[in-house]
Design an enzyme around this catalytic site. Structure first.
Site, PDB file in Angstrom:
ATOM      1  N   MET A   3       0.835  -1.200   0.000  1.00  0.00           N
ATOM      2  CA  MET A   3       0.000   0.000   0.000  1.00  0.00           C
ATOM      3  C   MET A   3       0.871   1.252   0.000  1.00  0.00           C
ATOM      4  O   MET A   3       0.814   2.104   0.885  1.00  0.00           O
ATOM      5  CB  MET A   3      -0.941  -0.020   1.201  1.00  0.00           C
ATOM      6  CG  MET A   3      -2.062   1.001   1.126  1.00  0.00           C
ATOM      7  SD  MET A   3      -3.042   0.920  -0.380  1.00  0.00           S
ATOM      8  CE  MET A   3      -4.244  -0.334   0.039  1.00  0.00           C
ATOM      9  N   GLY A   4       1.717   1.328  -1.040  1.00  0.00           N
ATOM     10  CA  GLY A   4       2.472   2.555  -1.281  1.00  0.00           C
ATOM     11  C   GLY A   4       1.643   3.508  -2.121  1.00  0.00           C
ATOM     12  O   GLY A   4       0.405   3.429  -2.166  1.00  0.00           O
TER      13      GLY A   4
ATOM     14  N   ILE B 164       1.248   3.798  -5.405  1.00  0.00           N
ATOM     15  CA  ILE B 164       0.466   3.185  -6.483  1.00  0.00           C
ATOM     16  C   ILE B 164      -0.666   2.347  -5.899  1.00  0.00           C
ATOM     17  O   ILE B 164      -1.795   2.370  -6.411  1.00  0.00           O
ATOM     18  CB  ILE B 164       1.365   2.345  -7.404  1.00  0.00           C
ATOM     19  CG1 ILE B 164       2.399   3.243  -8.087  1.00  0.00           C
ATOM     20  CG2 ILE B 164       0.539   1.613  -8.465  1.00  0.00           C
ATOM     21  CD1 ILE B 164       3.463   2.491  -8.878  1.00  0.00           C
TER      22      ILE B 164
ATOM     23  N   SER C  28       4.169  -4.564 -10.743  1.00  0.00           N
ATOM     24  CA  SER C  28       5.285  -4.127  -9.903  1.00  0.00           C
ATOM     25  C   SER C  28       6.604  -4.524 -10.541  1.00  0.00           C
ATOM     26  O   SER C  28       7.156  -3.771 -11.357  1.00  0.00           O
ATOM     27  CB  SER C  28       5.140  -4.698  -8.488  1.00  0.00           C
ATOM     28  OG  SER C  28       5.080  -6.117  -8.498  1.00  0.00           O
ATOM     29  N   ARG C  29       7.099  -5.720 -10.220  1.00  0.00           N
ATOM     30  CA  ARG C  29       8.300  -6.271 -10.833  1.00  0.00           C
ATOM     31  C   ARG C  29       8.048  -7.744 -11.129  1.00  0.00           C
ATOM     32  O   ARG C  29       7.432  -8.455 -10.327  1.00  0.00           O
ATOM     33  CB  ARG C  29       9.515  -6.124  -9.908  1.00  0.00           C
ATOM     34  CG  ARG C  29      10.023  -4.692  -9.767  1.00  0.00           C
ATOM     35  CD  ARG C  29      10.711  -4.218 -11.033  1.00  0.00           C
ATOM     36  NE  ARG C  29      11.260  -2.885 -10.892  1.00  0.00           N
ATOM     37  CZ  ARG C  29      10.618  -1.756 -11.242  1.00  0.00           C
ATOM     38  NH1 ARG C  29       9.408  -1.838 -11.761  1.00  0.00           N
ATOM     39  NH2 ARG C  29      11.203  -0.590 -11.095  1.00  0.00           N
TER      40      ARG C  29
ATOM     41  N   GLU D  12      12.152 -11.014 -18.399  1.00  0.00           N
ATOM     42  CA  GLU D  12      11.567  -9.890 -19.123  1.00  0.00           C
ATOM     43  C   GLU D  12      12.559  -9.415 -20.185  1.00  0.00           C
ATOM     44  O   GLU D  12      13.691  -9.068 -19.832  1.00  0.00           O
ATOM     45  CB  GLU D  12      11.241  -8.755 -18.154  1.00  0.00           C
ATOM     46  CG  GLU D  12      10.422  -7.652 -18.801  1.00  0.00           C
ATOM     47  CD  GLU D  12       9.928  -6.621 -17.791  1.00  0.00           C
ATOM     48  OE1 GLU D  12       9.305  -7.030 -16.780  1.00  0.00           O
ATOM     49  OE2 GLU D  12      10.180  -5.426 -18.018  1.00  0.00           O
TER      50      GLU D  12
ATOM     51  N   HIS E 252       5.409  -4.288 -20.249  1.00  0.00           N
ATOM     52  CA  HIS E 252       5.916  -3.312 -19.283  1.00  0.00           C
ATOM     53  C   HIS E 252       5.555  -1.882 -19.706  1.00  0.00           C
ATOM     54  O   HIS E 252       6.430  -1.038 -19.922  1.00  0.00           O
ATOM     55  CB  HIS E 252       7.432  -3.452 -19.113  1.00  0.00           C
ATOM     56  CG  HIS E 252       7.921  -2.913 -17.795  1.00  0.00           C
ATOM     57  ND1 HIS E 252       9.000  -3.433 -17.136  1.00  0.00           N
ATOM     58  CD2 HIS E 252       7.485  -1.891 -17.025  1.00  0.00           C
ATOM     59  CE1 HIS E 252       9.221  -2.751 -16.019  1.00  0.00           C
ATOM     60  NE2 HIS E 252       8.299  -1.807 -15.936  1.00  0.00           N
TER      61      HIS E 252
END
Length: 330
Positions: free
Chosen positions: A156-157, A159, A239-240, A269, A288
């Site tokens: 919960m940052g 973004i 995210s990643r 990726e 991405h």
């Protein structure tokens, strides 16, 4: 007066590149693919600054190859898991990033992925393009309701909070897990903090990932985590890529452990064309593009350029990751 020498590891939006060219003797990598490792090691020799991307691994070897002139590595990204920041700090090299710039844009994309996967939009497009649409069919491409469903947000940052606001507009029940997030009055009313990740996974119809990549989050979503999710649930990752174990995800999707996944980022990726995740109709993958709007990518380029120029001209970068280096550079 001699201009600072810099290497820019990819073609960026013009507004950022033009600022670099005004001040620096700049070489820009012209290919779409990132510079190969041996090429990158050669290109950074003797530079005063490097403007890197997430695809460029910046470690002690590269920093030493650049040599003592290197003052700053400016990353065209909010995250900097591609950079060994302690190694840079040890060598007195500043690191810069582009914080805050892509919050709303990436939240838009995450919610778009959620909607597209829930309502099976890619499958619908393929169905029409294949000439299979003959008539209205009551049981064709039935998807999942978004309105009123439960959304679990992992991380919960900025973004994550932005996504929660979008979900509130669909009357979604918002659950979140973040052991490090302080209490936040900006969250939609009724948002429920889960004590554990397992609790969130068990209760959510949709799970959206918004964590940074580190040792504690690599393969955070593994086989065990996927087994905790509802068989009707959909996983979203903006995210990643390495936050999700791709092998475990394939098994869960292929065997019906979860209903679907929508990925903006992957491991590896990019995914090779023959990767088995791409054979699954219930796995939506995009390349991405979380921050890929004209306005956001232009602002990122400007911020990265501003960090780079400040670093090579002896000024304080607007967005330093390791400000403890600054006293040593004065």
């Amino acid at each position: 007066m001699k201009k600072p020498k810099v290497f820019v590891a990819r073609i960026l939006p013009e507004e950022g590149l033009n600022r670099v060219f005004e001040v620096c003797d700049a070489e820009v990598w012209q290919e779409d693919a990132p510079p190969p490792r041996d090429v990158l090691l050669e290109k950074v020799r003797g530079v005063d600054g490097l403007l890197s991307l997430l695809t460029d691994r910046i470690d002690g070897e590269l920093l030493d190859a650049a040599g003592p002139n290197l003052k700053i590595v400016s990353n065209f990204a909010v995250g900097y898991d591609n950079i060994d920041v302690p190694a840079a700090t040890e060598r007195g090299v500043l690191v810069g990033n582009t914080p805050g710039v892509l919050t709303e844009t990436t939240a838009d994309l995450a919610f778009a992925l959620l909607m597209a996967a829930a309502r099976r939009l890619p499958e619908g497009m393929d169905f029409v393009r294949a000439g299979r649409w003959k008539t209205f069919q009551p049981t064709l491409l039935l998807g999942r309701d978004v309105y009123g469903a439960s959304l679990g947000i992992v991380g919960m940052g900025q973004i994550g909070r932005a996504l929660a606001k979008r979900a509130a507009g669909f009357d979604m029940k918002i659950l979140y897990y973040d052991p490090f997030a302080p209490a936040d009055s900006s969250l939609p009313a009724g948002a429920i903090r889960c004590a554990t990740l397992d609790e969130l996974l068990r209760r959510s119809d949709f799970v959206s990932l918004h964590v940074t990549l580190g040792p504690e989050t690599r393969h955070l979503i593994d086989a065990r985590a996927l087994e905790s999710m509802k068989p009707t649930a959909i996983l979203i990752n903006a995210s990643r890529g390495p936050v999700v174990d791709p092998d475990a995800l394939y098994e869960a999707l292929q065997k019906g452990g979860i209903a679907g996944a929508a990925l903006d980022v992957t491991e590896p990726e990019p995914l090779p064309a023959g990767h088995r995740l791409l054979t699954l109709r219930n796995c939506l993958v995009v390349p991405h593009i979380g921050s890929a709007t004209y306005a956001t990518r232009t602002r990122m380029a400007v911020m990265a350029a501003e960090n780079l120029l400040a670093g090579v001209t002896g000024r304080v970068p607007p967005h330093p990751v390791n400000p403890e280096v600054l006293p040593r550079r004065r």
